[in-house]
Write an enzyme that holds these catalytic residues in place. Structure first.
Site, PDB file in Angstrom:
ATOM      1  N   LYS A  51       0.835  -1.215   0.000  1.00  0.00           N
ATOM      2  CA  LYS A  51       0.000   0.000   0.000  1.00  0.00           C
ATOM      3  C   LYS A  51       0.863   1.255   0.000  1.00  0.00           C
ATOM      4  CE  LYS A  51      -2.512  -0.820   3.627  1.00  0.00           C
ATOM      5  NZ  LYS A  51      -1.698  -2.039   3.851  1.00  0.00           N
ATOM      6  N   GLY A  73      -4.535   1.606  14.602  1.00  0.00           N
ATOM      7  CA  GLY A  73      -4.722   1.262  13.208  1.00  0.00           C
ATOM      8  C   GLY A  73      -4.547   2.438  12.278  1.00  0.00           C
ATOM      9  N   GLN A  74      -5.179   3.555  12.617  1.00  0.00           N
ATOM     10  CA  GLN A  74      -5.191   4.693  11.701  1.00  0.00           C
ATOM     11  C   GLN A  74      -3.927   5.536  11.880  1.00  0.00           C
ATOM     12  OE1 GLN A  74      -9.313   6.362  10.979  1.00  0.00           O
ATOM     13  NE2 GLN A  74      -9.568   5.608  13.044  1.00  0.00           N
TER      14      GLN A  74
HETATM   15  N1  LIG Z   1     -17.088  -4.757   9.849  1.00  0.00           N
HETATM   16  C1  LIG Z   1     -16.159  -3.963  10.374  1.00  0.00           C
HETATM   17  N2  LIG Z   1     -16.326  -2.621  10.373  1.00  0.00           N
HETATM   18  C2  LIG Z   1     -15.378  -1.829  10.908  1.00  0.00           C
HETATM   19  C3  LIG Z   1     -14.220  -2.372  11.474  1.00  0.00           C
HETATM   20  C4  LIG Z   1     -14.066  -3.782  11.491  1.00  0.00           C
HETATM   21  O1  LIG Z   1     -13.050  -4.345  11.978  1.00  0.00           O
HETATM   22  N3  LIG Z   1     -15.054  -4.536  10.940  1.00  0.00           N
HETATM   23  N4  LIG Z   1     -13.269  -1.542  12.005  1.00  0.00           N
HETATM   24  C5  LIG Z   1     -13.617  -0.195  12.425  1.00  0.00           C
HETATM   25  C6  LIG Z   1     -12.366   0.594  12.497  1.00  0.00           C
HETATM   26  S1  LIG Z   1     -11.121  -0.010  13.524  1.00  0.00           S
HETATM   27  C7  LIG Z   1     -12.149   1.713  11.784  1.00  0.00           C
HETATM   28  S2  LIG Z   1     -10.718   2.620  12.050  1.00  0.00           S
HETATM   29  C8  LIG Z   1     -13.191   2.227  10.872  1.00  0.00           C
HETATM   30  C9  LIG Z   1     -12.675   2.945   9.637  1.00  0.00           C
HETATM   31  O2  LIG Z   1     -13.784   3.471   8.985  1.00  0.00           O
HETATM   32  P1  LIG Z   1     -13.775   4.770   8.084  1.00  0.00           P
HETATM   33  O3  LIG Z   1     -12.972   5.835   8.649  1.00  0.00           O
HETATM   34  O4  LIG Z   1     -15.203   5.086   7.839  1.00  0.00           O
HETATM   35  O5  LIG Z   1     -13.133   4.172   6.743  1.00  0.00           O
HETATM   36  P2  LIG Z   1     -12.184   4.837   5.672  1.00  0.00           P
HETATM   37  O6  LIG Z   1     -12.338   4.055   4.429  1.00  0.00           O
HETATM   38  O7  LIG Z   1     -10.827   4.952   6.225  1.00  0.00           O
HETATM   39  O8  LIG Z   1     -12.812   6.273   5.493  1.00  0.00           O
HETATM   40  C10 LIG Z   1     -12.029   7.417   5.266  1.00  0.00           C
HETATM   41  C11 LIG Z   1     -12.743   8.274   4.241  1.00  0.00           C
HETATM   42  O9  LIG Z   1     -12.029   9.502   4.094  1.00  0.00           O
HETATM   43  C12 LIG Z   1     -11.837   9.773   2.711  1.00  0.00           C
HETATM   44  N5  LIG Z   1     -10.631  10.611   2.657  1.00  0.00           N
HETATM   45  C13 LIG Z   1      -9.351  10.270   2.426  1.00  0.00           C
HETATM   46  N6  LIG Z   1      -8.533  11.330   2.603  1.00  0.00           N
HETATM   47  C14 LIG Z   1      -9.321  12.376   2.939  1.00  0.00           C
HETATM   48  C15 LIG Z   1      -9.059  13.738   3.273  1.00  0.00           C
HETATM   49  O10 LIG Z   1      -7.921  14.194   3.346  1.00  0.00           O
HETATM   50  N7  LIG Z   1     -10.139  14.502   3.590  1.00  0.00           N
HETATM   51  C16 LIG Z   1     -11.416  14.009   3.563  1.00  0.00           C
HETATM   52  N8  LIG Z   1     -12.402  14.817   3.911  1.00  0.00           N
HETATM   53  N9  LIG Z   1     -11.680  12.734   3.247  1.00  0.00           N
HETATM   54  C17 LIG Z   1     -10.650  11.928   2.956  1.00  0.00           C
HETATM   55  C18 LIG Z   1     -11.776   8.426   2.053  1.00  0.00           C
HETATM   56  O11 LIG Z   1     -12.134   8.515   0.685  1.00  0.00           O
HETATM   57  C19 LIG Z   1     -12.785   7.620   2.872  1.00  0.00           C
HETATM   58  O12 LIG Z   1     -14.077   7.716   2.358  1.00  0.00           O
HETATM   59  O13 LIG Z   1     -14.013   1.128  10.442  1.00  0.00           O
HETATM   60  C20 LIG Z   1     -14.655   0.480  11.510  1.00  0.00           C
HETATM   61  N10 LIG Z   1     -15.583  -0.471  10.918  1.00  0.00           N
HETATM   62  N1  LIG Z   2      -4.039  -3.438   5.071  1.00  0.00           N
HETATM   63  C1  LIG Z   2      -4.642  -2.751   6.020  1.00  0.00           C
HETATM   64  N2  LIG Z   2      -3.989  -2.461   7.154  1.00  0.00           N
HETATM   65  C2  LIG Z   2      -4.635  -1.802   8.121  1.00  0.00           C
HETATM   66  C3  LIG Z   2      -5.966  -1.321   7.959  1.00  0.00           C
HETATM   67  C4  LIG Z   2      -6.616  -1.617   6.733  1.00  0.00           C
HETATM   68  O1  LIG Z   2      -7.776  -1.238   6.514  1.00  0.00           O
HETATM   69  N3  LIG Z   2      -5.927  -2.337   5.800  1.00  0.00           N
HETATM   70  N4  LIG Z   2      -6.591  -0.648   8.947  1.00  0.00           N
HETATM   71  C5  LIG Z   2      -5.828  -0.184  10.093  1.00  0.00           C
HETATM   72  C6  LIG Z   2      -6.731  -0.063  11.243  1.00  0.00           C
HETATM   73  S1  LIG Z   2      -7.618   1.385  11.445  1.00  0.00           S
HETATM   74  C7  LIG Z   2      -6.812  -1.006  12.213  1.00  0.00           C
HETATM   75  S2  LIG Z   2      -7.821  -0.715  13.539  1.00  0.00           S
HETATM   76  C8  LIG Z   2      -5.933  -2.199  12.193  1.00  0.00           C
HETATM   77  C9  LIG Z   2      -6.645  -3.518  12.572  1.00  0.00           C
HETATM   78  O2  LIG Z   2      -5.695  -4.517  12.618  1.00  0.00           O
HETATM   79  P1  LIG Z   2      -5.982  -6.001  13.209  1.00  0.00           P
HETATM   80  O3  LIG Z   2      -6.674  -5.916  14.494  1.00  0.00           O
HETATM   81  O4  LIG Z   2      -4.694  -6.727  13.141  1.00  0.00           O
HETATM   82  O5  LIG Z   2      -6.949  -6.632  12.080  1.00  0.00           O
HETATM   83  P2  LIG Z   2      -8.474  -7.058  11.977  1.00  0.00           P
HETATM   84  O6  LIG Z   2      -8.597  -7.743  10.661  1.00  0.00           O
HETATM   85  O7  LIG Z   2      -9.387  -5.949  12.232  1.00  0.00           O
HETATM   86  O8  LIG Z   2      -8.680  -8.125  13.176  1.00  0.00           O
HETATM   87  C10 LIG Z   2      -8.883  -9.437  12.902  1.00  0.00           C
HETATM   88  C11 LIG Z   2      -8.540 -10.334  14.071  1.00  0.00           C
HETATM   89  O9  LIG Z   2      -9.419 -10.233  15.184  1.00  0.00           O
HETATM   90  C12 LIG Z   2      -9.228 -11.404  15.976  1.00  0.00           C
HETATM   91  N5  LIG Z   2     -10.346 -11.692  16.907  1.00  0.00           N
HETATM   92  C13 LIG Z   2     -11.612 -12.072  16.658  1.00  0.00           C
HETATM   93  N6  LIG Z   2     -12.304 -12.259  17.813  1.00  0.00           N
HETATM   94  C14 LIG Z   2     -11.465 -12.002  18.828  1.00  0.00           C
HETATM   95  C15 LIG Z   2     -11.587 -11.989  20.262  1.00  0.00           C
HETATM   96  O10 LIG Z   2     -12.619 -12.286  20.861  1.00  0.00           O
HETATM   97  N7  LIG Z   2     -10.481 -11.633  20.977  1.00  0.00           N
HETATM   98  C16 LIG Z   2      -9.308 -11.328  20.372  1.00  0.00           C
HETATM   99  N8  LIG Z   2      -8.276 -10.983  21.139  1.00  0.00           N
HETATM  100  N9  LIG Z   2      -9.162 -11.353  19.032  1.00  0.00           N
HETATM  101  C17 LIG Z   2     -10.230 -11.659  18.266  1.00  0.00           C
HETATM  102  C18 LIG Z   2      -9.062 -12.496  14.972  1.00  0.00           C
HETATM  103  O11 LIG Z   2      -8.104 -13.420  15.450  1.00  0.00           O
HETATM  104  C19 LIG Z   2      -8.657 -11.778  13.678  1.00  0.00           C
HETATM  105  O12 LIG Z   2      -7.475 -12.246  13.094  1.00  0.00           O
HETATM  106  O13 LIG Z   2      -5.348  -2.339  10.919  1.00  0.00           O
HETATM  107  C20 LIG Z   2      -4.721  -1.168  10.444  1.00  0.00           C
HETATM  108  N10 LIG Z   2      -3.981  -1.554   9.287  1.00  0.00           N
HETATM  109  S1  SF4 Z   3       2.486   2.972   7.103  1.00  0.00           S
HETATM  110 FE1  SF4 Z   3       1.414   0.987   7.015  1.00  0.00          FE
HETATM  111  S2  SF4 Z   3       0.437   0.982   4.984  1.00  0.00           S
HETATM  112 FE2  SF4 Z   3       2.043   2.558   4.937  1.00  0.00          FE
HETATM  113  S3  SF4 Z   3       3.856   1.511   4.137  1.00  0.00           S
HETATM  114 FE3  SF4 Z   3       3.966   1.412   6.364  1.00  0.00          FE
HETATM  115  S4  SF4 Z   3       3.048  -0.551   6.883  1.00  0.00           S
HETATM  116 FE4  SF4 Z   3       2.417  -0.085   4.779  1.00  0.00          FE
HETATM  117 MO   LIG Z   4      -9.200   1.198  13.110  1.00  0.00          MO
END
Ligand SMILES: Nc1nc2c(c(=O)[nH]1)N[C@H]1C(S)=C(S)[C@@H](COP(=O)(O)OP(=O)(O)OC[C@H]3O[C@@H](n4cnc5c(=O)[nH]c(N)nc54)[C@H](O)[C@@H]3O)O[C@H]1N2
Ligand SMILES: Nc1nc2c(c(=O)[nH]1)N[C@H]1C(S)=C(S)[C@@H](COP(=O)(O)OP(=O)(O)OC[C@H]3O[C@@H](n4cnc5c(=O)[nH]c(N)nc54)[C@H](O)[C@@H]3O)O[C@H]1N2
Ligand code: SF4
Ligand SMILES: [Mo]
Length: 805
Positions: free
Chosen positions: A88, A385-386
């Site tokens: 990425k 994550g973010q």
């Molecule tokens: N099913 C499921 N749902 C989840 C999760 C999950 O594990 N499972 N995880 C949750 C978690 S941990 C997270 S962090 C959230 C993330 O959820 P979101 O924050 O809703 O997801 P993103 O796709 O990161 O949305 C960012 C948006 O900002 C836009 N964007 C990019 N750059 C800019 C900019 O500079 N300005 C503006 N205004 N917009 C911009 C992108 O096009 C995108 O639409 O999702 C949550 N939802």
């Molecule tokens: N490529 C990529 N990288 C990312 C992101 C992305 O969108 N894409 N998003 C970023 C963001 S905002 C976030 S928050 C992170 C998320 O990063 P991670 O937390 O590493 O990823 P997820 O896929 O949300 O989580 C999946 C895991 O949840 C675990 N799980 C399910 N149930 C349970 C439970 O009851 N207890 C525990 N302990 N574990 C459980 C499973 O083992 C599964 O593998 O990734 C960040 N990095």
């Molecule tokens: S900040 Fe995360 S997404 Fe970007 S290069 Fe490093 S590991 Fe990959």
């Molecule tokens: Mo997140």
């Protein structure tokens, strides 16, 4: 060494490219390895920026030619990634150039989106706020830059006296915050990434860093390829790429983590091999009150702790978690060994959890009880994550109950300090916390007549129409509510803009100045390098322009107590610059101005930041950053540890200086195991877990527009166990319907695909806008953090013929 890490990252990218079906042509930027990094030439100019994506916080070098980003290279000068990037990161430049960038403000008039001017758009927003300021809510992001979040925070809590501001990070790291508060009395991790270079054992507690923090994870695999011994123990509910690299895999049932951590502590206590000296000097025991539990709980004696934890024998833990008792003993033996160093990592598995606060503090407790704390390599580290979940959300305090620098809305002294720092009239800040994300959307999608008291919502840098849980209840119900008004600032059309009444085109990443704060307390800075397309503008400018329009309309809150505009920026001669006019926004560096103001908030909780210009020179600095006698600025790697933390008194080994028990000690918690909020039954027999994949960023709006990434992973899918598929007569690639009590999603089946779920469980990534799995997920949340559990709910899998399995 770098070559080995690069091989790991490259092979994971190539494996990605081989997944599912892939076709189509690509338009992508050249991918340069770090050593190809070009010096500035006549045509290409290079500048540093943090990667736009994950909380790892790698730095890239951005090559710009003729006003366009033309190349990306890993930044060798960056301590985090030393020139490496994941797939990425290499493609991050491409996210600017999707064909359908938003370039013009759009207003929905009689159902149709119509172009309007920026002035019209800002006036509409300001007039709606003027009509009912308390019904206005701001939904923000851990992808906001620090100045963007700070400006939004000041507009809302300072200017409008309205605490209805919450970010998507509520869905992401809120439980990590409450966990750290419960243990240390202050938020954010004590260790840093260097722990991964120094530890003997890494434990991943239900996260998948091989795909989600790939460059960080490669630090571990790289050590192995150099012949060092690092043991990796993966605890999870499904096998992932992280499992592939693990020496031990502990497959647990959902919520098994709670039982496992209790089981380890039980054995340490029962075998009398915990670190008595460390515990006696630096820790207290804590438990939840019997009725009305609070975040800080109540003190309990060690004897009481022993009594409560006694029943979590390895056999009982096996019954609760599904992990064999022998493996629990193996873990406890490792923790009992003081000669080795152990780093725990976690992310969404532990945070998206109805016991999120509890499990965070239990894993801290395992480390404290065993004394695996505060030496390089010995650390309980929650990953964010973010890219700026720490910087913009935790530190700036953009959560509905928080104020900048670790302060709380409910605390009168904290409000007063903020009013003074902002030079506001006493009492300007409202004492009642605003709604957390789930509640905020409930109030927005509920008809006004039924008590839905949020009627205007401004969404910046997040895509709730795809990423909120239980979308039908929390988002889609907005449809048809005439008096509700949704304003969305984004860079592309999204699942959220579908229901927006006003769409604002945003500048993104290096189209604007910015600052992020990564997982290891590292604050990073970059400069604008290219112009945004068309009429797209900075999010921070939007906030300031709205504030200025409110000032023009006579809103008193937009003036400080001396009558000055709350976002006034003056030049060296003392004249106010009209930064609310976009043509003048870059006459000065507004980011620097806001950051210098914000720095004043950071010292109370010892999260000290350096002046802006220090970050211009560095590839990020880890706070607390403290000025030295020679005028230089020193960052901190290990917090609370005397050998590195400047706020631990000379001669002290440790000091938890924000301890909730006010005695310099950390808290070791006991929590009783509780089962998940919804469990499979006869009607909905499968567990559904959701999450992510390497190639895509969340809702896919950016990465799905980069051809090599979308080709590598073109569509979402449901991962199934081969035996479950066979039993239900489901074939590879067949489309099935996933149904929960809340909604449905249609997805192709991938048997034993990227991840391998055990029998009775399915996994779906949420990046695909055409297959919204959040129709099915659950909004049940942790009582303290209010973070919902996306990791487990009950579903059934139906063949399209309607047959149910
Ligand atoms: N099913 C499921 N749902 C989840 C999760 C999950 O594990 N499972 N995880 C949750 C978690 S941990 C997270 S962090 C959230 C993330 O959820 P979101 O924050 O809703 O997801 P993103 O796709 O990161 O949305 C960012 C948006 O900002 C836009 N964007 C990019 N750059 C800019 C900019 O500079 N300005 C503006 N205004 N917009 C911009 C992108 O096009 C995108 O639409 O999702 C949550 N939802
Ligand atoms: N490529 C990529 N990288 C990312 C992101 C992305 O969108 N894409 N998003 C970023 C963001 S905002 C976030 S928050 C992170 C998320 O990063 P991670 O937390 O590493 O990823 P997820 O896929 O949300 O989580 C999946 C895991 O949840 C675990 N799980 C399910 N149930 C349970 C439970 O009851 N207890 C525990 N302990 N574990 C459980 C499973 O083992 C599964 O593998 O990734 C960040 N990095
Ligand atoms: S900040 Fe995360 S997404 Fe970007 S290069 Fe490093 S590991 Fe990959
Ligand atoms: Mo997140």
């Amino acid at each position: 060494m770098d070559a080995q890490r690069r091989t790991f990252l490259k092979s994971s990218a190539m494996a990605a490219a081989g997944s599912l079906v892939a076709s189509g042509t690509s338009l992508s930027l050249p991918v340069l390895a770090a050593e190809d990094h070009l010096p500035d030439g006549d045509d290409v100019r290079w500048n540093k920026a943090p990667c736009r994506f994950c909380g790892t916080g790698c730095h890239v070098q951005v090559g710009v030619e003729s006003g366009r980003v033309v190349a990306i290279a890993g930044d060798k000068a960056a301590d985090v990634n030393k020139g490496l990037l994941c797939v990425k990161g290499y493609h991050v430049g491409g996210i600017l150039y999707g064909e359908d960038r938003l370039t013009q403000p759009l207003l929905r008039k009689e159902g149709r989106l119509t172009e309007v001017s920026w002035d019209e758009a800002i006036t509409i927003i300001a007039e709606r706020i003027m009509k009912a300021p308390e019904r206005f809510a701001f939904y923000g992001s851990g992808q906001w830059t620090i100045p963007e979040g700070y400006a939004a925070q000041k507009l809302m809590k300072g200017g409008l006296g309205n605490n209805q501001i919450d970010p998507n990070a509520r869905l992401c790291m809120a439980s990590a915050v409450t966990g750290f508060l419960a243990t240390y009395g202050v938020d954010e991790p004590a260790g840093c990434y260097q722990d991964l270079d120094e530890c003997d054992v890494v434990i991943t507690w239900g996260n998948n860093p091989a795909e989600m923090h790939p460059v960080l994870f490669s630090r571990v695999t790289d050590r192995r390829s150099r012949g060092e011994k690092v043991m990796l123990i993966d605890i999870g509910t499904r096998r992932t790429r992280t499992t592939d690299a693990a020496d031990e895999y502990l497959e647990m049932k959902p919520h098994g983590d709670v039982a496992i951590s209790l089981g380890v502590m039980h054995l340490l206590v029962a075998n009398e091999n915990y670190d008595k000296a460390f515990v006696e000097k630096h820790c207290n025991f804590r438990g939840a009150e019997a009725d009305a539990p609070t975040l800080h709980g109540e003190a309990i004696s060690e004897a009481d702790f022993r009594k409560r934890i006694a029943k979590y024998t390895p056999e009982h833990v096996e019954a609760l978690s599904g992990v064999p008792a022998a493996k629990i003993r193996m873990l406890a033996d490792l923790f009992a060994d003081r000669e080795i160093r152990i780093t725990s990592l976690w992310c969404m598995g532990m945070n998206q959890h109805t016991m999120g606060t509890a499990i965070n503090s239990l894993v801290h407790g395992v480390h404290l009880l065993s004394g695996h704390f505060g030496r390089p390599g010995d650390a309980p580290t929650s990953l964010t994550g973010q890219p700026s979940a720490c910087g913009t959300v935790r530190e700036v305090g953009t959560l509905a109950h928080a104020l900048p620098g670790g302060r709380l809305v409910e605390n009168a002294e904290h409000r007063q300090q903020c009013e003074e720092l902002w030079n506001l009239r006493p009492g300007s800040i409202n004492a009642t916390p605003g709604y957390h994300t789930v509640k905020m959307f409930e109030q927005f999608t509920k008809p006004t007549a039924e008590g839905g008291d949020i009627d205007t919502m401004f969404v910046q840098v997040t895509n709730p129409g795809q990423t909120l849980p239980n979308l039908n209840a929390l988002f889609n119900d907005k449809q048809g509510l005439e008096d509700k008004f949704l304003i969305v600032s984004d860079v592309y059309p999204t699942a959220t803009t579908r229901l927006a009444d006003l769409i604002l085109p945003a500048a993104m990443w290096v189209e604007k100045n910015g600052m992020f704060g990564n997982s290891e307390r590292r604050t990073q800075q970059w400069f604008k390098m290219v112009d945004p397309p068309g009429q797209a503008r900075d999010d921070c400018w939007m906030t300031i322009a709205i504030a200025h329009k409110l000032l023009e309309l006579g809103h008193e809150g937009m003036k400080d107590k001396d009558g000055e505009f709350i976002f006034a920026v003056r030049d060296d001669a003392g004249d106010e610059l009209p930064v609310w006019e976009y043509e003048h926004y870059y006459d000065t560096n507004v980011d620097k101005h806001l950051f210098e103001e914000y720095r004043g908030f950071t010292t109370m909780k010892h999260k000290n930041l350096a002046p802006y210009d220090e970050y211009v020179k560095a590839r990020g600095l880890r706070w607390p950053v403290v000025e030295q006698p020679d005028g230089s600025w020193r960052e901190t790697r290990y917090r609370f540890s005397g050998f590195d933390d400047p706020f631990v008194a000379e001669g002290e080994e440790f000091d938890f200086y924000h301890s909730s028990s006010k005695d310099g000690r950390a808290q070791i918690w006991f929590h009783e195991y509780q089962p998940p909020p919804e469990m499979p039954d006869g009607e909905y027999p499968f567990w559904l877990c959701t999450g992510r994949v390497l190639e895509h960023w969340h809702s896919g709006t950016m990465t799905r527009r980069v051809a090599p990434l979308s080709r590598a992973m073109p569509t979402a899918y449901v991962e199934m166990n081969p035996e479950d598929a066979r039993a239900a007569n489901i074939r590879q690639g067949e489309t099935v319907v996933i149904e929960s009590r809340r909604g449905t999603a249609e997805l192709p089946v991938w048997i034993d695909g990227r991840g391998r779920p055990p029998r009775g469980t399915v996994f779906v990534p949420f990046f695909d806008e055409t297959k919204l799995i959040n129709n099915c997920t659950l909004e049940a949340h942790d009582p303290f953090s209010k973070q919902p559990d996306y990791k487990k709910c009950a579903v059934r899998v139906m063949k399209q013929s309607g047959a149910r399995t």
